[in-house]
Design an enzyme around this catalytic site. Structure first.
Site, PDB file in Angstrom:
ATOM      1  N   GLY A 108     -25.327 -29.212  -5.741  1.00 37.71           N
ATOM      2  CA  GLY A 108     -24.522 -28.187  -5.009  1.00 37.71           C
ATOM      3  C   GLY A 108     -25.082 -26.978  -4.618  1.00 37.71           C
ATOM      4  O   GLY A 108     -24.234 -25.996  -4.566  1.00 37.71           O
ATOM      5  N   SER A 109     -26.317 -27.009  -4.527  1.00 39.05           N
ATOM      6  CA  SER A 109     -27.049 -25.686  -4.212  1.00 39.05           C
ATOM      7  C   SER A 109     -26.562 -25.173  -2.755  1.00 39.05           C
ATOM      8  O   SER A 109     -26.219 -24.157  -2.399  1.00 39.05           O
ATOM      9  CB  SER A 109     -28.601 -25.473  -4.614  1.00 39.05           C
ATOM     10  N   ILE A 184     -20.174 -42.219   5.812  1.00 40.37           N
ATOM     11  CA  ILE A 184     -18.797 -41.819   6.021  1.00 40.37           C
ATOM     12  C   ILE A 184     -18.231 -42.731   6.734  1.00 40.37           C
ATOM     13  O   ILE A 184     -18.808 -43.469   8.078  1.00 40.37           O
ATOM     14  CB  ILE A 184     -18.916 -40.568   6.850  1.00 40.37           C
ATOM     15  N   ASN A 198     -24.018 -33.103   8.787  1.00 41.19           N
ATOM     16  CA  ASN A 198     -24.862 -33.403   7.660  1.00 41.19           C
ATOM     17  C   ASN A 198     -25.902 -32.714   7.726  1.00 41.19           C
ATOM     18  O   ASN A 198     -26.565 -32.254   8.878  1.00 41.19           O
ATOM     19  CB  ASN A 198     -25.030 -34.965   7.679  1.00 41.19           C
ATOM     20  N   HIS A 200     -29.981 -33.002   6.403  1.00 38.97           N
ATOM     21  CA  HIS A 200     -31.213 -33.937   5.932  1.00 38.97           C
ATOM     22  C   HIS A 200     -32.161 -33.201   5.504  1.00 38.97           C
ATOM     23  O   HIS A 200     -32.809 -32.505   6.367  1.00 38.97           O
ATOM     24  CB  HIS A 200     -31.047 -35.290   6.744  1.00 38.97           C
TER      25      HIS A 200
END
Ligand code: GAR
Length: 288
Positions: A108-109, A184, A198, A200
């Site tokens: 979760g950075s 999703i 998103n 990537h």
């Protein structure tokens, strides 16, 4: 009390400490400046002096606090805080902020950077962290920033619109994937058209698709002898890592790079671009 403030401003302990310090130092600075200015007028201490002092301090306070907030790294928070006070004084009701949900599966950075970026924002509120992995680091971050989290479960996510109701109930109007490893479902994409993005960790369309996440991507990039890698921020569609690209940023891959060192470079790029871009996209949505 401190916990209430953390929850209200959506900040972690360190930020709260810096915010309180900014209030204290900014307040002292404006008191000092007010007295110095009155000294220059040669006015005797008395009723007029007190009235003028209060007036000066009121006018100087926003300036002093903003000044102090710069070295303490809290400028963004105070700019928005003072803006809100200004709106209240003018009797202007600020527009409702966008309510963003971050979907994440890992450390979760990126979620942390996004939360820090919008702490105290008037226009964007990170209102929900959605996670599919019990024990993932991002859940600790949600607790730290006092943001509600929703732990989702596979069957309910892929079948029916169980979580859609939860998202709507929380008033979510924009979804940010930050290291979220499930595809999703189309129901969710249909409910949030052009409002799911998103990030990537490679330059799509290369090194994307099922199974291409985190270190797998960096290993593949190095194994292929690429001289350059980077990040892609894109809209989400029904395929993995596929929707329309919004932004790409690059970094060099050097012969001594390992997947871990490349991951560091990529994370730095992500943290630099993702929160800022989210802010820009949401601002554009306001003008639609
Ligand atoms: C990020 O590098 C993100 O680009 C990647 O997962 C990492 C999550 O890091 N996402 C994917 O690989 C999606 N295909 P974080 O948990 O520290 O934000």
């Amino acid at each position: 009390m401190l916990d209430k403030l953390k929850a209200r401003w959506k900040v972690n302990g360190l930020n709260l400490l810096l915010i309180i310090s900014t209030f204290a130092l900014g307040g002292s600075l404006c008191g000092y400046a007010g007295r110095r200015i009155l000294l220059l007028t040669g006015l005797e201490k008395g009723f007029a002096w007190i009235v003028l002092y209060i007036l000066l301090v009121t006018l100087l306070w926003p300036l002093c606090v903003l000044l102090i907030s710069i070295p303490l790294g809290q400028f963004r928070f105070f700019r928005s805080y003072i803006g809100k006070i200004g709106n209240k004084i003018r009797g202007k009701k600020g527009a409702q902020p966008h309510r963003v949900a971050i979907f994440a599966s890992g450390a979760g950075s990126n979620a942390r950077r996004i939360l820090e970026h919008f702490a105290g924002s008037e226009t964007v509120a990170v209102s929900l962290i959605v996670c599919n992995k019990p024990g993932a680091g991002v859940l600790d971050i949600a607790r730290e920033f006092k943001v509600p989290s929703l732990l989702i479960e596979k069957d309910n996510f892929f079948r029916g619109d169980h979580y859609l109701a939860e998202l709507k109930k929380s008033g979510i109007d924009f979804i940010v994937l930050a290291g979220f490893l499930w595809k999703i479902p189309s129901g969710l994409i249909g409910a949030y058209p052009g409002r799911i993005i998103n990030i990537h960790p490679a330059l799509l369309p290369k090194y994307g698709g099922k199974g291409m996440y985190g270190n797998h991507v960096h290993e593949a990039v190095i194994a292929a002898g690429e001289k350059e890698s980077g990040i892609t921020i894109h809209y989400v569609d029904e395929q993995y890592d596929h929707g329309k690209t919004i932004l790409q940023a690059t970094c060099p891959v050097t012969p001594d790079d390992s997947p871990a060192s490349l991951a560091q470079k990529i994370h730095a790029l992500e943290h630099q671009h993702y929160p800022k871009l989210i802010g820009e996209l949401l601002q554009k949505q306001n003008h639609r």
